[in-house]
Design an enzyme around this catalytic site. Sequence first.
Site, PDB file in Angstrom:
ATOM      1  N   ASP A   1       1.865 -18.409   8.641  1.00 57.23           N
ATOM      2  CA  ASP A   1       0.594 -18.020   8.051  1.00 57.23           C
ATOM      3  C   ASP A   1      -0.473 -18.977   8.598  1.00 57.23           C
ATOM      4  O   ASP A   1      -0.173 -19.949   9.302  1.00 57.23           O
ATOM      5  CB  ASP A   1       0.667 -18.013   6.512  1.00 57.23           C
ATOM      6  CG  ASP A   1      -0.396 -17.078   5.916  1.00 57.23           C
ATOM      7  OD1 ASP A   1      -1.344 -16.711   6.650  1.00 57.23           O
ATOM      8  OD2 ASP A   1      -0.295 -16.711   4.732  1.00 57.23           O
TER       9      ASP A   1
HETATM   10  C1  BGC Z   1      -3.272 -14.917   4.649  1.00 55.75           C
HETATM   11  C2  BGC Z   1      -2.470 -13.883   5.407  1.00 55.75           C
HETATM   12  C3  BGC Z   1      -3.301 -13.305   6.512  1.00 55.75           C
HETATM   13  C4  BGC Z   1      -3.790 -14.426   7.404  1.00 55.75           C
HETATM   14  C5  BGC Z   1      -4.592 -13.957   8.581  1.00 55.75           C
HETATM   15  C6  BGC Z   1      -3.948 -15.914   5.560  1.00 55.75           C
HETATM   16  O1  BGC Z   1      -4.847 -16.716   4.873  1.00 55.75           O
HETATM   17  O2  BGC Z   1      -2.423 -15.574   3.743  1.00 55.75           O
HETATM   18  O3  BGC Z   1      -2.009 -12.896   4.538  1.00 55.75           O
HETATM   19  O4  BGC Z   1      -2.565 -12.361   7.237  1.00 55.75           O
HETATM   20  O5  BGC Z   1      -4.600 -15.291   6.629  1.00 55.75           O
HETATM   21  O6  BGC Z   1      -5.822 -13.496   8.235  1.00 55.75           O
END
Ligand code: BGC
Length: 706
Positions: A251
């Site tokens: 993530d």
């Molecule tokens: C979130 C994810 C997301 C990623 C990219 C993160 O802060 O937890 O779910 O896919 O950002 O935007």
Amino acid sequence: METLLATMTLVEKLGQLQQLDGFSEGGFRKEHLELARQGRLGSTLNVRGARVVNELQRAAVEGSRLGIPILFAFDVIHGYRTIFPVPLAEASAWDPDLAERTAAVAAAEAAAAGLKWTFAPMVDIARDPRWGRIVEGAGEDPFLGSAYARARVYGFQGKDPSEPDKILACAKHWVGYGAAEGGRDYAGVELSASSLRNIYYPPFRAALEAGVATFMSAFNDLNGVPTSGNASTLTSVLRREWGFSGFVVSDYTSVLELVAHGFAPSGAEAARLALTAGVEMEMVSRTYAENLENLVTSGAVPLSVIDEAVRRILRWKFRLGLFDHPYADEQREAETLARPEFRVLAREAAVRSLVLLKNEGGVLPFPKNLRSLAVIGSLADDRLSAMGSWSGDGRADDVLTLLAALRAREKLGGPHITYAGGGDVSGTTDAQLAEAVRTAKRADAVTVVLGESAAQSGEAASRAFIGLPGRQLDVLRAILALGKPTAVVLLNGRPLAIPEVATLAPAILEAWFGGLESGPAIVAALFGEVDPSGKLPAAFPHCSGQPAYYGRKSTGRPAGTDKYTSKYLDCPDGALFPFGHGLSYTTFALADLTLSSQSLRPDEKVTLEVEVRNVGPRAGTEVVQVYVRDLAASRTRPVRELKGFQRVSLETGEHRRVNFTLGAEAFGFYQDDGRFLVEPGQFLIYVGNSSIGGLETALTMLPARP
Ligand code: BGC
């Protein structure tokens, strides 16, 4: 691929493991052009649009030594340009096929805009609605969640993700993220092996079986080991036990965050821990790019681990045909985005997401000849909120709000519409409240639109108190005091703790954040042109923080009238509106539940049949639900577990026998080591229209044949 791998320098290999956030007004970050030319940018997120994508892609494909294409990713969660209802709303339809179709449209638009990968579906089970991200998933239940996980993966990827209208999916957030302590986002998680196996893993497993190409490791600590450095979940379970052959992306900066977790003393160690645990691609932080050369040289990380990670990523780039067709087609993009038929589907999805929570005295639907309707509540006129969180490349201007849809109807001869915002979700002045009351007083009926703004749910939007924010309750009370026929419409991204609303308001329609067509969908339901048929995918609690999910354990002292039973002194037991609950404008009766056999062996199946009859005044759709309870097992089991559901549409007076076939998977559970066990013993089976009540029968599981 092996030939390509053999020609790559270590820096180029590390480049494939790097994903950067390319978002920048009007395109991408200039730094990324240079990185692409050096072969040091394997993937980006947020760079989108055929022209922009092509420009950056050209730097990689034509400007770098090996010409390896970039994999462009974006959070296409519930639509790219055509915004569908938020995922929790779509799960309220209990109609995975519909979710497959909306995901397919999202994929077609995204692919046309140059994207080949989405960070969806979010398949985290969420049982605490204080957690803001409950809006992004399919709610509290592993069975319903698995059905949606499967459907969404098929929708995005199809049979062959290299097709021009398909993209790669990503099952996230692996794992346990939804069980954040106290519902506080990013908080740590303590989950037993049994809970992981039986509750939190199943939707991921379903996504994997549907062929999901990628997984995302999560932000959370799981039993003391952060999930982005967790060899047990990433390698032992995902890779070894389940044989996952795709790749894992971290993530956003979650690799570097191993330092803040207190799990890694430095960025270098974070890189080593994450990569060797099984995170192939690093999102946004750069610990791999900055440290792995040294770590390989010093022998701390074997080159073979890096090669394997690169292989897993390149394999998908090859399979996608990116080497042969790296560029997006601007013409195709123009022809694909926001096609009218996509909006038609958005309307259908918004209609099916509606859940009629309460309807006393037949307030809804409003009569056809209603002369005037007052609309109270600023959310009725809030385009941005109607799109919910993660609204892709959606445009607020494309949203038809409830107010806009009512005004459009007025022009066509519908009731005269008056409107007062009554303040907003952050507060209401006395003057605004008085104006709302004045507006409502002059109308024949009132719709009070209550809930949350889009920003009040989603990532980093957990709330400790999940009642109505601001003074919305005061507004509602004042309006109800007028004694007019009044229906509440809820627009929100999570189940709310709204006992007063549930008691005071005669009619409540849960409409969530319904996307571009939310307004017309709600209006169609308010006037009875469609029958609301959704069912809650997550329970509404009586009180903030109260566990209200249906699939809990009995305890040794189940809640009862006796003092020494499991309950609160100051909050009723059970849910305000339980999982699976949802009314209709008609009434259904279930009767005559039969089983093909009262006992079965683990290798056999049992068929149950029930008669569903529409005994109400109009056509409608019921969602028949089957729950199982294992009365005694070597590990305590939930008081109910959903094991089947079917949408049944019936004309008034019509009836149909509906059947369900249940096999061993409905009567067993996972052991800590991952083995699935079906134990002999007594089971109860419930068939009903929510997780409460229903018809009941018993079944005996016999020992396996010797
Ligand atoms: C979130 C994810 C997301 C990623 C990219 C993160 O802060 O937890 O779910 O896919 O950002 O935007």
